[in-house]
Design a protein around this motif. Structure first.
Motif, short mmCIF file in Angstrom:
data_model
loop_
_atom_site.label_atom_id
_atom_site.label_comp_id
_atom_site.label_asym_id
_atom_site.label_seq_id
_atom_site.Cartn_x
_atom_site.Cartn_y
_atom_site.Cartn_z
N GLY A 138 0.71 -1.10 -0.02
CA GLY A 138 -0.06 0.14 0.15
C GLY A 138 0.95 1.27 0.02
O GLY A 138 1.82 1.52 -0.55
N ARG A 139 0.36 2.18 0.45
CA ARG A 139 0.92 3.58 0.51
C ARG A 139 2.03 3.69 1.36
O ARG A 139 3.36 4.27 0.93
CB ARG A 139 0.00 4.74 0.97
CG ARG A 139 0.39 6.28 0.83
CD ARG A 139 -0.55 7.06 1.35
NE ARG A 139 -1.83 7.11 0.56
CZ ARG A 139 -1.92 7.63 -0.56
NH1 ARG A 139 -0.96 8.41 -1.09
NH2 ARG A 139 -3.09 7.51 -1.32
N LEU A 140 2.18 3.20 2.56
CA LEU A 140 3.56 2.85 3.25
C LEU A 140 4.75 2.34 2.17
O LEU A 140 5.72 2.77 2.40
CB LEU A 140 3.31 2.00 4.54
CG LEU A 140 4.52 1.79 5.37
CD1 LEU A 140 4.94 3.17 6.00
CD2 LEU A 140 4.15 1.06 6.46
N ASP A 141 4.31 1.13 1.81
CA ASP A 141 5.41 0.57 1.04
C ASP A 141 5.81 1.74 -0.14
O ASP A 141 7.20 1.74 -0.60
CB ASP A 141 4.78 -0.67 0.39
CG ASP A 141 5.92 -1.42 -0.47
OD1 ASP A 141 7.12 -1.17 -0.17
OD2 ASP A 141 5.48 -2.09 -1.41
N ASP A 142 5.00 2.30 -0.90
CA ASP A 142 5.11 3.36 -1.97
C ASP A 142 6.16 4.35 -1.30
O ASP A 142 7.25 4.72 -1.94
CB ASP A 142 3.93 3.86 -2.65
CG ASP A 142 3.26 2.75 -3.39
OD1 ASP A 142 3.91 1.62 -3.77
OD2 ASP A 142 2.16 2.94 -3.58
N ILE A 143 5.52 5.00 -0.20
CA ILE A 143 6.52 6.02 0.30
C ILE A 143 7.69 5.68 0.56
O ILE A 143 9.06 6.49 0.20
CB ILE A 143 5.65 6.75 1.49
CG1 ILE A 143 4.24 7.48 0.76
CG2 ILE A 143 6.50 7.95 1.98
CD1 ILE A 143 3.59 8.05 2.12
N VAL A 144 7.94 4.80 1.53
CA VAL A 144 9.17 4.39 1.96
C VAL A 144 10.41 3.76 0.73
O VAL A 144 11.40 4.13 0.93
CB VAL A 144 9.26 3.19 3.19
CG1 VAL A 144 10.55 2.81 3.42
CG2 VAL A 144 8.24 3.82 4.17
N SER A 145 9.58 3.21 -0.12
CA SER A 145 10.52 2.58 -1.12
C SER A 145 11.19 3.67 -2.11
O SER A 145 12.16 3.52 -2.43
CB SER A 145 9.76 1.34 -1.94
OG SER A 145 9.36 0.42 -1.18
N ARG A 146 10.32 4.76 -2.35
CA ARG A 146 10.80 5.73 -3.36
C ARG A 146 11.71 6.42 -2.57
O ARG A 146 12.72 6.91 -3.15
CB ARG A 146 9.49 6.62 -3.83
CG ARG A 146 8.40 6.03 -4.38
CD ARG A 146 9.07 5.45 -5.74
NE ARG A 146 9.49 4.37 -5.59
CZ ARG A 146 9.09 3.21 -5.76
NH1 ARG A 146 7.91 2.96 -5.48
NH2 ARG A 146 9.81 2.25 -5.67
N PHE A 147 11.64 6.71 -1.15
CA PHE A 147 12.57 7.44 -0.41
C PHE A 147 13.88 6.66 -0.40
O PHE A 147 14.88 7.25 -0.62
CB PHE A 147 12.03 7.73 0.96
CG PHE A 147 13.10 8.49 1.96
CD1 PHE A 147 13.42 9.83 1.57
CD2 PHE A 147 13.29 8.00 3.19
CE1 PHE A 147 14.38 10.76 2.20
CE2 PHE A 147 14.45 8.87 3.89
CZ PHE A 147 14.66 9.72 3.49
N ALA A 148 13.89 5.26 -0.35
CA ALA A 148 14.83 4.44 -0.10
C ALA A 148 15.75 4.38 -1.50
O ALA A 148 16.82 4.61 -1.59
CB ALA A 148 14.46 3.08 0.23
N ASP A 149 14.99 4.34 -2.47
CA ASP A 149 15.31 4.87 -3.71
C ASP A 149 16.36 5.83 -4.02
O ASP A 149 17.24 5.80 -4.79
CB ASP A 149 14.40 4.45 -5.02
CG ASP A 149 13.63 3.07 -5.09
OD1 ASP A 149 14.55 2.15 -4.63
OD2 ASP A 149 12.66 3.02 -5.46
N LEU A 150 15.74 6.94 -3.46
CA LEU A 150 16.52 8.28 -3.63
C LEU A 150 17.75 8.20 -2.71
O LEU A 150 18.73 8.81 -3.47
CB LEU A 150 15.57 9.31 -2.95
CG LEU A 150 16.06 10.58 -2.96
CD1 LEU A 150 16.32 11.37 -4.48
CD2 LEU A 150 15.13 11.74 -2.17
#
Length: 311
Positions: A138-150
């Motif tokens: 869900g949203r938690l996965d999307d937000i944290v994963s994008r921040f980790a990719d950054l």
């Protein structure tokens, strides 16, 4: 049946699961020790690490001098086996007359503590976020994963240099700078393992008997992925120690008044041709510790990762 006998039975029902868990942990620890004894390189690495840790803890008792004590009359003294050296300073002195052996022993305290704390915080944050993101998505996965990719887009050392340039040298700032990006690897590892494990039958069985999601994450899945996290954490300790030494070498890590291997190497580099020991011995101490940690980590990977045994 009397009330006392019922009470005793209930106590056994409560205590037994904890005793069984303790016995299981003890048996697993003994099994791991038995495997390590048959893995010579990992065992050698473990022995060297233990020697470093013991010497760091006992530094006030085994260091022959105060690491900050200056004696300009004894500056740049060579090791005892070289011409002009003496047993008063076994590894010689630096440009300010400080005993090099004492500074190396105390410098091990800094490196080991930074490596353990930075890795510990990284594991705690990364494993927690990875578990929640991988299980719930869900949203938690999307937000944290994008921040980790950054964060992954920046080389670790360059990122740490930037953070320390803004925060300034200091022990707590160094731990923050290393942990701020260090959690990403543990997040990605735990998230991937969680995505795989949550579809397995034992998780479905736990859901069927009514266990909560958090209980499934931390009681059912976490023990099955612990070994992979342990291997990565062991290897990351060595990486954090190298990063700390690199930042201290650049003057951005531990303050100069605190003995640290990186700053000791930096302090002696301008006299490398005249007093090679000032930089060489702290560098060797750093290399030996990191090599030992890597040997232990590789050994744990061979022992704990069943997928390697099938290859």
């Amino acid at each position: 049946m009397t009330d006392s006998s019922l009470g005793t039975a209930n106590e056994h029902q409560i205590v037994n699961p904890y005793l069984l868990e303790l016995r299981l942990l003890t048996r697993n620890a003994l099994h791991l020790w038995g495997q390590l004894r048959r893995h010579p390189t990992a065992l050698l690495g473990l022995i060297v690490i233990i020697l470093y840790v013991v010497s760091a803890i006992a530094a006030p008792f085994i260091a022959p001098y105060d690491p900050t004590e200056q004696n300009l009359m004894a500056r740049n003294k060579p090791p005892f086996w070289a011409e002009g050296g003496s047993l008063d300073h076994i590894l010689g002195t630096d440009q300010l007359g400080r005993d090099l052996l004492s500074r190396i022993i105390y410098g091990g305290r800094v490196s080991i503590l930074v490596g353990l704390l930075a890795t510990g915080f990284s594991v705690l944050v990364g494993a927690l976020l990875g578990s929640l993101a991988g299980y719930f998505r869900g949203r938690l996965d999307d937000i944290v994963s994008r921040f980790a990719d950054l964060l992954m887009a920046f080389p670790f050392l360059i990122f740490a240099i930037g953070v320390m340039s803004m925060l300034g040298p200091g022990f707590s700032n160094l731990i923050f700078a290393l942990s701020f990006k260090g959690w990403v690897e543990f997040f990605r590892l735990v998230r991937g393992e969680m995505l795989v494990e949550k579809t397995k039958e034992y998780v479905e069985a736990a859901r069927a008997v009514g266990r909560s999601d958090l209980a499934i994450i931390f009681s059912e899945i976490a023990p099955n992925i612990f070994h992979t996290v342990l291997v990565l954490a062991t290897l990351r300790v060595g990486h954090m120690i190298v990063l700390e030494a690199s930042l201290s070498f650049l003057g951005l890590g531990i303050p100069p008044e605190i003995p640290a291997w990186g700053s000791m190497v930096a302090g002696g580099r301008v006299q490398l041709l005249v007093a090679y020991w000032i930089s060489t011995f702290p560098g060797l101490a750093l290399a030996l510790l990191v090599l030992s940690i890597n040997l232990l980590g590789e050994g744990l990977r061979d022992i704990l990762d069943p997928r390697l045994k099938l290859q």
